[in-house]
Design a protein around this motif. Structure first.
Motif, PDB file in Angstrom:
ATOM      1  N   TRP A 178       0.827  -1.202   0.000  1.00 17.20           N
ATOM      2  CA  TRP A 178       0.000   0.000   0.000  1.00 17.20           C
ATOM      3  C   TRP A 178       0.866   1.258   0.000  1.00 17.20           C
ATOM      4  O   TRP A 178       0.621   2.199  -0.753  1.00 17.20           O
ATOM      5  N   GLU A 179       1.880   1.283   0.830  1.00 20.34           N
ATOM      6  CA  GLU A 179       2.725   2.461   0.964  1.00 20.34           C
ATOM      7  C   GLU A 179       3.659   2.652  -0.220  1.00 20.34           C
ATOM      8  O   GLU A 179       3.823   3.771  -0.721  1.00 20.34           O
ATOM      9  N   LEU A 180       4.285   1.573  -0.672  1.00 18.54           N
ATOM     10  CA  LEU A 180       5.417   1.698  -1.585  1.00 18.54           C
ATOM     11  C   LEU A 180       5.143   1.174  -2.982  1.00 18.54           C
ATOM     12  O   LEU A 180       5.846   1.537  -3.920  1.00 18.54           O
ATOM     13  N   GLY A 181       4.150   0.325  -3.113  1.00 16.89           N
ATOM     14  CA  GLY A 181       3.841  -0.240  -4.421  1.00 16.89           C
ATOM     15  C   GLY A 181       4.852  -1.294  -4.831  1.00 16.89           C
ATOM     16  O   GLY A 181       6.055  -1.109  -4.670  1.00 16.89           O
ATOM     17  N   GLY A 182       4.370  -2.406  -5.356  1.00 15.19           N
ATOM     18  CA  GLY A 182       5.270  -3.443  -5.820  1.00 15.19           C
ATOM     19  C   GLY A 182       4.647  -4.812  -5.714  1.00 15.19           C
ATOM     20  O   GLY A 182       3.437  -4.965  -5.485  1.00 15.19           O
ATOM     21  N   LEU A 183       5.486  -5.811  -5.885  1.00 13.53           N
ATOM     22  CA  LEU A 183       5.074  -7.212  -5.873  1.00 13.53           C
ATOM     23  C   LEU A 183       5.503  -7.848  -4.561  1.00 13.53           C
ATOM     24  O   LEU A 183       6.686  -7.825  -4.218  1.00 13.53           O
ATOM     25  N   TYR A 184       4.549  -8.384  -3.818  1.00 17.47           N
ATOM     26  CA  TYR A 184       4.881  -9.137  -2.613  1.00 17.47           C
ATOM     27  C   TYR A 184       4.964 -10.614  -2.963  1.00 17.47           C
ATOM     28  O   TYR A 184       4.123 -11.142  -3.702  1.00 17.47           O
ATOM     29  N   LEU A 185       5.982 -11.308  -2.400  1.00 18.23           N
ATOM     30  CA  LEU A 185       6.126 -12.755  -2.555  1.00 18.23           C
ATOM     31  C   LEU A 185       6.374 -13.390  -1.200  1.00 18.23           C
ATOM     32  O   LEU A 185       7.171 -12.877  -0.399  1.00 18.23           O
ATOM     33  N   ASP A 186       5.742 -14.525  -0.937  1.00 17.98           N
ATOM     34  CA  ASP A 186       6.129 -15.326   0.214  1.00 17.98           C
ATOM     35  C   ASP A 186       7.576 -15.778   0.034  1.00 17.98           C
ATOM     36  O   ASP A 186       8.055 -15.949  -1.098  1.00 17.98           O
ATOM     37  N   SER A 187       8.240 -16.009   1.164  1.00 13.65           N
ATOM     38  CA  SER A 187       9.665 -16.363   1.101  1.00 13.65           C
ATOM     39  C   SER A 187       9.897 -17.852   0.931  1.00 13.65           C
ATOM     40  O   SER A 187      11.028 -18.333   1.097  1.00 13.65           O
ATOM     41  N   ASP A 188       8.856 -18.611   0.587  1.00 18.23           N
ATOM     42  CA  ASP A 188       9.006 -20.048   0.339  1.00 18.23           C
ATOM     43  C   ASP A 188       8.739 -20.380  -1.128  1.00 18.23           C
ATOM     44  O   ASP A 188       8.233 -21.453  -1.451  1.00 18.23           O
ATOM     45  N   VAL A 189       9.092 -19.462  -2.006  1.00 12.70           N
ATOM     46  CA  VAL A 189       8.891 -19.680  -3.432  1.00 12.70           C
ATOM     47  C   VAL A 189      10.228 -19.904  -4.127  1.00 12.70           C
ATOM     48  O   VAL A 189      11.297 -19.583  -3.591  1.00 12.70           O
ATOM     49  N   VAL A 190      10.156 -20.461  -5.317  1.00 11.62           N
ATOM     50  CA  VAL A 190      11.262 -20.430  -6.266  1.00 11.62           C
ATOM     51  C   VAL A 190      10.732 -19.708  -7.493  1.00 11.62           C
ATOM     52  O   VAL A 190       9.671 -20.063  -8.022  1.00 11.62           O
ATOM     53  N   CYS A 191      11.455 -18.684  -7.934  1.00 15.53           N
ATOM     54  CA  CYS A 191      11.018 -17.889  -9.084  1.00 15.53           C
ATOM     55  C   CYS A 191      11.473 -18.560 -10.370  1.00 15.53           C
ATOM     56  O   CYS A 191      12.665 -18.809 -10.564  1.00 15.53           O
ATOM     57  N   LEU A 192      10.527 -18.835 -11.255  1.00 12.72           N
ATOM     58  CA  LEU A 192      10.800 -19.578 -12.480  1.00 12.72           C
ATOM     59  C   LEU A 192      10.870 -18.702 -13.727  1.00 12.72           C
ATOM     60  O   LEU A 192      11.416 -19.124 -14.742  1.00 12.72           O
ATOM     61  N   ARG A 193      10.291 -17.499 -13.654  1.00 10.43           N
ATOM     62  CA  ARG A 193      10.230 -16.606 -14.816  1.00 10.43           C
ATOM     63  C   ARG A 193      10.328 -15.171 -14.345  1.00 10.43           C
ATOM     64  O   ARG A 193      10.048 -14.866 -13.174  1.00 10.43           O
ATOM     65  N   PRO A 194      10.674 -14.237 -15.247  1.00  7.12           N
ATOM     66  CA  PRO A 194      10.651 -12.814 -14.871  1.00  7.12           C
ATOM     67  C   PRO A 194       9.257 -12.379 -14.439  1.00  7.12           C
ATOM     68  O   PRO A 194       8.247 -12.840 -14.973  1.00  7.12           O
ATOM     69  N   LEU A 195       9.221 -11.455 -13.488  1.00  8.24           N
ATOM     70  CA  LEU A 195       7.967 -11.042 -12.877  1.00  8.24           C
ATOM     71  C   LEU A 195       7.609  -9.585 -13.121  1.00  8.24           C
ATOM     72  O   LEU A 195       6.507  -9.152 -12.760  1.00  8.24           O
ATOM     73  N   THR A 196       8.516  -8.813 -13.691  1.00  8.15           N
ATOM     74  CA  THR A 196       8.369  -7.362 -13.677  1.00  8.15           C
ATOM     75  C   THR A 196       7.271  -6.826 -14.595  1.00  8.15           C
ATOM     76  O   THR A 196       7.008  -5.620 -14.575  1.00  8.15           O
ATOM     77  N   ARG A 197       6.640  -7.666 -15.388  1.00  9.39           N
ATOM     78  CA  ARG A 197       5.500  -7.197 -16.174  1.00  9.39           C
ATOM     79  C   ARG A 197       4.173  -7.365 -15.442  1.00  9.39           C
ATOM     80  O   ARG A 197       3.126  -6.940 -15.953  1.00  9.39           O
TER      81      ARG A 197
END
Length: 350
Positions: A178-197
């Motif tokens: 809410w304050e800063l804007g962005g993507l929140y992720l749980d810390s138990d993930v593995v990122c498989l692809r770019p997310l910035t879109r």
């Protein structure tokens, strides 16, 4: 046109009053307020323990780092809401995979403990991935301009519950985005692809429930406002996900006009992705991630997925065995290779 002295004086007084009002607003109200020093808030966690053989980094406050999305950058937040000062290898895997797949993003590790111990992970991974930024944030400051502030200050989040740190994390994640804007992720993930879109996005967790383990909003987004308002009225510390999936599902159902569960893909100001986007392995079959499988590239196994979510509250004590053929170990080899090497330097389990 002549203006008499009385008129000029009235206008000057009015201008001074307006300047005073603006000054008060910009220092006390509105979002992105970081004027109050962090040390004026009562501590959430005890001071970090120190010994001669343990070095501890005191983390800067996230608001002092100015990560607002208005400058064109993309924020990704991972949160550690317990009072730990060291991280499990799977958290480091999440950080490394996100940083590798999104080198142009700012990947924020936000720790409520306010400190991070020096170890081989910190000294190896942080220099290797300069887009990872380790910071702290005080919940009172994060939630100050949200309807969730009263839940924090009343300590309802840790009353009559077995999971206070989960409740706190559910609240703080909403305040940060809410304050800063962005993507929140749980810390138990593995990122498989770019997310910035991904913009103003969440995903179904199962057929009837929207997940709160990964979501993006721009600062002050109306859907997020509705989620927080719903959580503020329905929060119960002993109900799992009260300010997480339950609040997300109910608020989006209202915002999108009562769309049928599981079928919604889009409504005003919001994109809702299918289950496989963020949660390709459902919670009831989480063990699938950790048992030996036939070798197959993870990106081929989950071709439409951005993340592999590992359900830490269920799987946290389940070991990952190096070279076992498990999906997690295969994902770690491909997406967080340096974490995997460090985590298995002295043991085959991590």
């Amino acid at each position: 046109m002549r203006v008499n002295k009385k008129t000029v004086l009235v206008r000057l007084v009015g201008a001074c009053v307006m300047l005073c009002i603006l000054s008060v607003f910009t220092t006390q109200g509105g979002r992105h307020n970081s004027s109050r020093p962090r040390d004026l808030y009562p501590p959430v966690c005890p001071p970090p323990s120190r010994t001669p053989d343990k070095r501890v980094f005191i983390l800067p406050d996230i608001f002092s780092e100015v990560p607002v999305s208005e400058d064109g950058g993309y924020n990704i937040f991972l949160l550690e809401s317990s009072c730990v000062t060291s991280l499990h290898p799977r958290v480091w895997c999440a950080l490394e995979s996100v940083a590798r797949q999104n080198p142009e993003a700012r990947v924020w590790l936000v720790m409520t403990s306010g400190a991070l111990e020096e170890d081989t992970m910190t000294t190896t991974l942080l220099p290797r991935y300069p887009n990872i930024r380790t910071v702290t944030a005080h919940p009172a400051q994060v939630l100050a301009h949200t309807p969730l502030h009263a839940i924090y200050t009343s300590e309802a989040w840790r009353a009559n519950t077995s999971w206070p740190e989960i409740n706190l994390g559910d609240l703080v994640r909403l305040g940060l985005v809410w304050e800063l804007g962005g993507l929140y992720l749980d810390s138990d993930v593995v990122c498989l692809r770019p997310l910035t879109r991904l913009m103003n996005t969440m995903a179904w967790q199962d057929r009837d429930t929207l997940g709160s383990g990964a979501f993006h909003f721009t600062p002050g987004h109306p859907v997020l406002a509705r989620i927080m308002d719903h959580a503020s009225h329905t929060f119960k510390g002993n109900v799992w996900g009260a300010s997480g999936p339950r609040a997300f599902t109910s608020a989006v159902h209202e915002h999108c006009g009562g769309a049928v569960a599981g079928t919604l893909t889009r409504c005003p100001d919001l994109t809702v992705l299918p289950i496989t986007s963020f949660y390709p392995v459902p919670a009831p079959v989480w063990r699938t991630i950790f048992i030996p499988q036939r070798p197959r590239a993870v990106s081929q196994r989950y071709p439409g997925s951005y993340l592999l979510h590992t359900w830490r509250q269920l799987s946290g004590n389940y070991p990952v065995i190096k070279d076992s053929g498990s999906i997690y170990d295969q994902a770690a080899r491909e997406f967080c290779p340096h974490t995997r090497i460090l985590a298995t330097a002295h043991s085959k389990t991590y």
